[in-house]
Design a protein around this motif. Structure first.
Motif, PDB file in Angstrom:
ATOM      1  N   LEU A 151      39.765  50.687  39.397  1.00 36.09           N
ATOM      2  CA  LEU A 151      39.381  50.069  38.126  1.00 36.09           C
ATOM      3  C   LEU A 151      40.581  49.392  37.474  1.00 36.09           C
ATOM      4  O   LEU A 151      40.477  48.265  36.974  1.00 36.09           O
ATOM      5  N   GLU A 154      41.598  46.153  39.532  1.00 36.13           N
ATOM      6  CA  GLU A 154      40.675  45.041  39.305  1.00 36.13           C
ATOM      7  C   GLU A 154      40.806  44.503  37.884  1.00 36.13           C
ATOM      8  O   GLU A 154      40.736  43.285  37.658  1.00 36.13           O
ATOM      9  N   SER A 155      41.014  45.401  36.930  1.00 36.05           N
ATOM     10  CA  SER A 155      41.204  44.965  35.535  1.00 36.05           C
ATOM     11  C   SER A 155      42.498  44.173  35.389  1.00 36.05           C
ATOM     12  O   SER A 155      42.561  43.190  34.638  1.00 36.05           O
ATOM     13  N   LEU A 159      42.773  40.432  34.062  1.00 33.91           N
ATOM     14  CA  LEU A 159      43.625  40.122  32.914  1.00 33.91           C
ATOM     15  C   LEU A 159      44.619  39.017  33.253  1.00 33.91           C
ATOM     16  O   LEU A 159      44.892  38.139  32.436  1.00 33.91           O
ATOM     17  N   GLN A 211      37.594  37.105  40.341  1.00 37.11           N
ATOM     18  CA  GLN A 211      38.234  36.847  39.043  1.00 37.11           C
ATOM     19  C   GLN A 211      38.931  35.493  39.023  1.00 37.11           C
ATOM     20  O   GLN A 211      38.980  34.811  38.003  1.00 37.11           O
TER      21      GLN A 211
END
Length: 253
Positions: A151, A154-155, A159, A211
């Motif tokens: 998590l 991936e965050s 970002l 992303q």
């Protein structure tokens, strides 16, 4: 025999196209800042360029490099980040020098004052370096501690690319505040737009993390918003065009 030769030709052509695309990705991102750099050097005026653009790109590319420790992506994108960081530091050095030379206020502001009112408005280039270094060390430490968390990784990737997608927003806001695009290099924005369009296509073709291409599309939209400002403020001027002559411009020659 003919089939073998044809296969070799196709292979070589594919390699050449791949090398050209990689070179465009690595160096294409810094090209838009060349005309802006030359304009600032020539006029000795950095008011039309928002240094927050440098802040956005420094943060985005530092986070992108850290993201690669948790999830692999194409090596040209890694080199692009490294070269972009160097370029933004060069732009900051120029803008800081120009503003210090023309600033009437003799009071010097520094990073170690920890005054939020003057964040990213310091008087010396070394203060920007201290800030970037502090952010890099902190972000690297947090990444090291949480690298096993999917998590978090991936965050972090989201970002990084979302921050880069917001690249044009400081310039967009700067233009809105000034009610003008005077002092901003239109060539720079046109190169932003073409480069971001190419980059987003590259993300899609190389199957980069989702992303990357989602935020790439957002970045293209911001670029077009700035181009609309250029059209709008030139057609409907909001303030008189400045004809100020900068007496220090000879230093750039």
């Amino acid at each position: 025999m003919d089939e073998v030769i044809m296969d070799q030709v196709v292979f070589v052509a594919h390699q050449v196209v791949s090398w050209v695309a990689s070179a465009a990705i690595v160096f294409g991102g810094v090209v838009p800042y060349i005309p802006q750099y030359r304009d600032i050097r020539r006029t000795q005026n950095a008011e039309g360029f928002s240094t927050y653009v440098c802040l956005v790109l420094l943060v985005a590319n530092i986070l992108r490099i850290l993201f690669r420790f948790g999830r692999y992506f194409e090596t040209p994108l890694l080199w692009q980040s490294i070269i972009m960081i160097v370029t933004m530091l060069i732009m900051l050095n120029l803008c800081t020098g120009v503003r210090t030379a023309t600033e009437l206020n003799t009071k010097r502001r520094s990073f170690t004052d920890f005054d939020w009112n003057y964040f990213w408005s310091w008087s010396r280039f070394v203060d920007y370096l201290q800030c970037v270094l502090a952010f890099t060390v902190l972000a690297a430490y947090v990444t090291y501690v949480l690298l096993d968390s999917v998590l978090f990784v991936e965050s972090l990737g989201f970002l990084a690319v979302f921050t880069e997608a917001m690249l044009g927003t400081p310039q967009l806001y700067c233009n809105y505040q000034n009610k003008s695009t005077e002092g901003m290099s239109i060539k720079m924005v046109l190169m932003w737009t073409s480069g971001d369009t190419f980059k987003t296509g590259y993300f899609l073709l190389t199957q980069a993390p989702v992303q990357f291409w989602i935020c790439g599309l957002l970045q293209v939209c911001v670029d077009f918003a700035i181009l609309f400002q250029v059209y709008y403020y030139s057609r409907y001027p909001q303030k008189p065009v400045s004809h100020t002559t900068h007496t220090t411009s000879a230093k750039a020659m």
